[in-house]
Design an enzyme around this catalytic site. Structure first.
Site, mmCIF file in Angstrom:
data_model
loop_
_atom_site.group_PDB
_atom_site.id
_atom_site.type_symbol
_atom_site.label_atom_id
_atom_site.label_comp_id
_atom_site.label_asym_id
_atom_site.label_seq_id
_atom_site.Cartn_x
_atom_site.Cartn_y
_atom_site.Cartn_z
ATOM 1 N N ALA A 18 41.213 -45.624 -68.545
ATOM 2 C CA ALA A 18 40.810 -46.894 -69.171
ATOM 3 C C ALA A 18 39.306 -47.038 -69.275
ATOM 4 C CB ALA A 18 41.394 -48.068 -68.379
ATOM 5 N N GLY A 20 35.115 -45.394 -67.774
ATOM 6 C CA GLY A 20 34.327 -44.322 -67.164
ATOM 7 C C GLY A 20 34.606 -42.944 -67.755
ATOM 8 N N TYR A 157 35.081 -39.922 -48.795
ATOM 9 C CA TYR A 157 35.199 -39.581 -50.217
ATOM 10 C C TYR A 157 35.044 -38.055 -50.403
ATOM 11 C CZ TYR A 157 33.804 -39.445 -55.180
ATOM 12 O OH TYR A 157 33.705 -39.156 -56.522
HETATM 13 N N1 NAI Z 1 30.774 -41.307 -61.541
HETATM 14 C C1 NAI Z 1 30.382 -40.294 -60.781
HETATM 15 O O1 NAI Z 1 29.197 -40.134 -60.478
HETATM 16 C C2 NAI Z 1 31.396 -39.295 -60.325
HETATM 17 C C3 NAI Z 1 32.747 -39.535 -60.324
HETATM 18 N N2 NAI Z 1 33.622 -38.564 -59.925
HETATM 19 C C4 NAI Z 1 35.062 -38.768 -59.988
HETATM 20 O O2 NAI Z 1 35.433 -38.910 -61.339
HETATM 21 C C5 NAI Z 1 36.614 -39.710 -61.444
HETATM 22 C C6 NAI Z 1 36.367 -40.852 -62.419
HETATM 23 O O3 NAI Z 1 35.337 -41.645 -61.875
HETATM 24 P P1 NAI Z 1 34.499 -42.710 -62.699
HETATM 25 O O4 NAI Z 1 34.833 -42.636 -64.114
HETATM 26 O O5 NAI Z 1 33.110 -42.578 -62.243
HETATM 27 O O6 NAI Z 1 35.096 -44.031 -62.047
HETATM 28 P P2 NAI Z 1 35.399 -45.453 -62.693
HETATM 29 O O7 NAI Z 1 35.607 -46.379 -61.536
HETATM 30 O O8 NAI Z 1 34.338 -45.757 -63.634
HETATM 31 O O9 NAI Z 1 36.775 -45.194 -63.440
HETATM 32 C C7 NAI Z 1 37.929 -44.864 -62.708
HETATM 33 C C8 NAI Z 1 39.168 -45.358 -63.418
HETATM 34 O O10 NAI Z 1 40.273 -45.072 -62.552
HETATM 35 C C9 NAI Z 1 41.091 -46.219 -62.451
HETATM 36 N N3 NAI Z 1 41.788 -46.230 -61.170
HETATM 37 C C10 NAI Z 1 41.290 -46.516 -59.944
HETATM 38 N N4 NAI Z 1 42.255 -46.476 -59.026
HETATM 39 C C11 NAI Z 1 43.410 -46.149 -59.676
HETATM 40 C C12 NAI Z 1 44.745 -45.971 -59.264
HETATM 41 N N5 NAI Z 1 45.119 -46.159 -57.997
HETATM 42 N N6 NAI Z 1 45.668 -45.620 -60.193
HETATM 43 C C13 NAI Z 1 45.316 -45.455 -61.491
HETATM 44 N N7 NAI Z 1 44.062 -45.652 -61.938
HETATM 45 C C14 NAI Z 1 43.113 -45.983 -61.036
HETATM 46 C C15 NAI Z 1 40.144 -47.402 -62.610
HETATM 47 O O11 NAI Z 1 40.815 -48.576 -63.019
HETATM 48 C C16 NAI Z 1 39.153 -46.867 -63.635
HETATM 49 O O12 NAI Z 1 39.566 -47.166 -64.965
HETATM 50 C C17 NAI Z 1 36.923 -40.163 -60.016
HETATM 51 O O13 NAI Z 1 37.905 -39.332 -59.464
HETATM 52 C C18 NAI Z 1 35.593 -39.988 -59.303
HETATM 53 O O14 NAI Z 1 35.783 -39.818 -57.934
HETATM 54 C C19 NAI Z 1 33.195 -37.324 -59.530
HETATM 55 C C20 NAI Z 1 31.876 -37.045 -59.497
HETATM 56 C C21 NAI Z 1 30.867 -37.988 -59.889
HETATM 57 C C1 LIG Z 2 31.345 -43.121 -53.993
HETATM 58 C C2 LIG Z 2 30.184 -42.216 -53.907
HETATM 59 C C3 LIG Z 2 30.275 -40.972 -54.747
HETATM 60 C C4 LIG Z 2 29.913 -41.163 -56.180
HETATM 61 C C5 LIG Z 2 30.449 -40.178 -57.104
HETATM 62 C C6 LIG Z 2 30.216 -38.724 -56.810
HETATM 63 O O1 LIG Z 2 31.164 -38.015 -56.565
HETATM 64 C C7 LIG Z 2 28.874 -38.208 -56.939
HETATM 65 C C8 LIG Z 2 28.439 -37.006 -56.512
HETATM 66 C C9 LIG Z 2 27.087 -36.600 -56.788
HETATM 67 C C10 LIG Z 2 26.348 -35.614 -56.284
HETATM 68 C C11 LIG Z 2 26.549 -34.833 -55.106
HETATM 69 C C12 LIG Z 2 25.660 -33.901 -54.745
HETATM 70 C C13 LIG Z 2 25.677 -33.152 -53.476
HETATM 71 C C14 LIG Z 2 24.596 -32.508 -53.049
HETATM 72 C C15 LIG Z 2 24.534 -31.722 -51.769
HETATM 73 O O2 LIG Z 2 24.419 -30.376 -52.109
HETATM 74 C C16 LIG Z 2 23.322 -32.010 -50.880
HETATM 75 O O3 LIG Z 2 22.179 -31.628 -51.606
HETATM 76 C C17 LIG Z 2 23.205 -33.436 -50.478
HETATM 77 C C18 LIG Z 2 22.086 -33.650 -49.474
HETATM 78 C C19 LIG Z 2 21.859 -35.106 -49.147
HETATM 79 C C20 LIG Z 2 20.635 -35.743 -49.713
HETATM 80 O O4 LIG Z 2 19.857 -35.111 -50.431
HETATM 81 O O5 LIG Z 2 20.430 -36.927 -49.445
#
Ligand code: NAI
Ligand SMILES: CCCCCC(=O)/C=C/C=C\C=C\C=C\[C@@H](O)[C@@H](O)CCCC(=O)O
Length: 267
Positions: A18, A20, A157
């Site tokens: 929905a 992101g 997480y």
């Molecule tokens: N935004 C970031 O920096 C990063 C996000 N991720 C991962 O990417 C995926 C998407 O994250 P975003 O788009 O950032 O999050 P978001 O919060 O913007 O979107 C997530 C979507 O999942 C839905 N959702 C949440 N719980 C749910 C459930 N129990 N059942 C069905 N739908 C559900 C929400 O309603 C929302 O539409 C997640 O798994 C997140 O952990 C991974 C790395 C970085």
């Molecule tokens: C809910 C919080 C998580 C948000 C979404 C997510 O999954 C984002 C991840 C982004 C980047 C992760 C990078 C990891 C880096 C490590 O290699 C290390 O460099 C981290 C060291 C800690 C620091 O620099 O503070």
């Protein structure tokens, strides 16, 4: 031999579609002429996204289905509805996930990210497998860079994301995947500009431990932030290149997209 999987007419189910990243994935798939079911717990945003995508890509190519991935009944129903509506399922993107590290919400993070994604993975294996009427296809699980590297700010997480990576690793070598020609890969983005990221960047203290927003800001600045479009390009590459199987794709603003293998040295 051409190893590009044409997405024209392929059917994809995207959880958390929905908003992101999931919404970006749905749009990229529709642009490539696939049909998409967006499954999400948020009905209001899901219906609005469905309406918007239907206007742009055709009513018949998009559906929204309400689904909380922690509910076995709701999740199974979405797979059934998608198959009935579009005639089968070729692609499953297990993307839905949340952050949460407080005493009150950390277990919910495990329930959604770990148990919910495992449920999606099990259902995807069932619906794509030839012996259950499937036609093979591709599963992409969305983990995170924090599933590979330590992140001191969000340990629960990070653990759930490491679990998703290992679950994918196990299914890749399964007989079921080989027999039905099911490819499995895991996407590990660093920060991406989505509602989840914006809550973290704005200082939502429920997403991290320690309550040190200066550390969060410094971390984000060091890593950089991708757009949802940039991550969607990575997803489409995994889906269309049929040689991509058993891989981790790391995506980060400063280092770009880097593939590595999911398998590690055996004993
Ligand atoms: N935004 C970031 O920096 C990063 C996000 N991720 C991962 O990417 C995926 C998407 O994250 P975003 O788009 O950032 O999050 P978001 O919060 O913007 O979107 C997530 C979507 O999942 C839905 N959702 C949440 N719980 C749910 C459930 N129990 N059942 C069905 N739908 C559900 C929400 O309603 C929302 O539409 C997640 O798994 C997140 O952990 C991974 C790395 C970085
Ligand atoms: C809910 C919080 C998580 C948000 C979404 C997510 O999954 C984002 C991840 C982004 C980047 C992760 C990078 C990891 C880096 C490590 O290699 C290390 O460099 C981290 C060291 C800690 C620091 O620099 O503070």
């Amino acid at each position: 031999m051409d190893r590009r999987m044409h997405l024209v007419g392929k059917v994809a189910l995207v959880t958390g579609g929905a908003s992101g990243m999931g919404c970006g994935f749905a749009e990229a798939l529709l642009k490539a002429a696939a049909k998409v079911c967006i499954a999400d717990i948020n009905v209001e945003t899901g219906v609005a996204t469905e309406s918007d995508l239907r206007q742009q890509y055709g009513h018949e190519n998009v559906m929204f289905s309400k689904c909380n991935i922690t509910s076995a009944t709701e999740f199974e129903a979405v797979f059934k509805r998608t198959k009935e509506a579009f005639g089968g399922i070729d692609i499953v993107v297990n993307n839905a996930g949340i952050g949460g590290e407080t005493d009150e919400n950390w277990e919910q993070t495990v329930d959604v990210n770990m148990k919910g994604t495992l449920r999606g993975l099990r259902l995807a294996m069932y619906y794509l497998s030839v012996e259950h009427g499937g036609r093979g296809g591709c599963i992409v699980n969305v983990a995170s860079m924090t599933g590979l590297n330590p992140n001191p700010l969000s340990p629960v997480y990070g653990c759930t994301k490491a679990g998703i990576i290992h679950a994918t690793r196990c299914y890749v070598v399964s007989e079921a995947a080989k027999k039905s020609n099911i490819r499995l890969n895991v996407l590990c983005p660093a920060f991406v500009d989505t509602p989840m990221f914006r809550r973290l960047a704005a200082g939502d203290a429920t997403q991290t431990i320690g309550g040190d927003q200066t550390a969060v800001t410094a971390f984000i600045e060091r890593i950089g932030v991708l757009s949802t479009e940039e991550v969607s390009v990575a997803l489409i590459d995994i889906l269309t290149d049929e040689t991509r199987n058993g891989l981790i794709l790391r995506c980060a603003k400063k280092t770009g997209n880097v593939y590595s293998t999911l398998t590690v040295q055996d004993v």
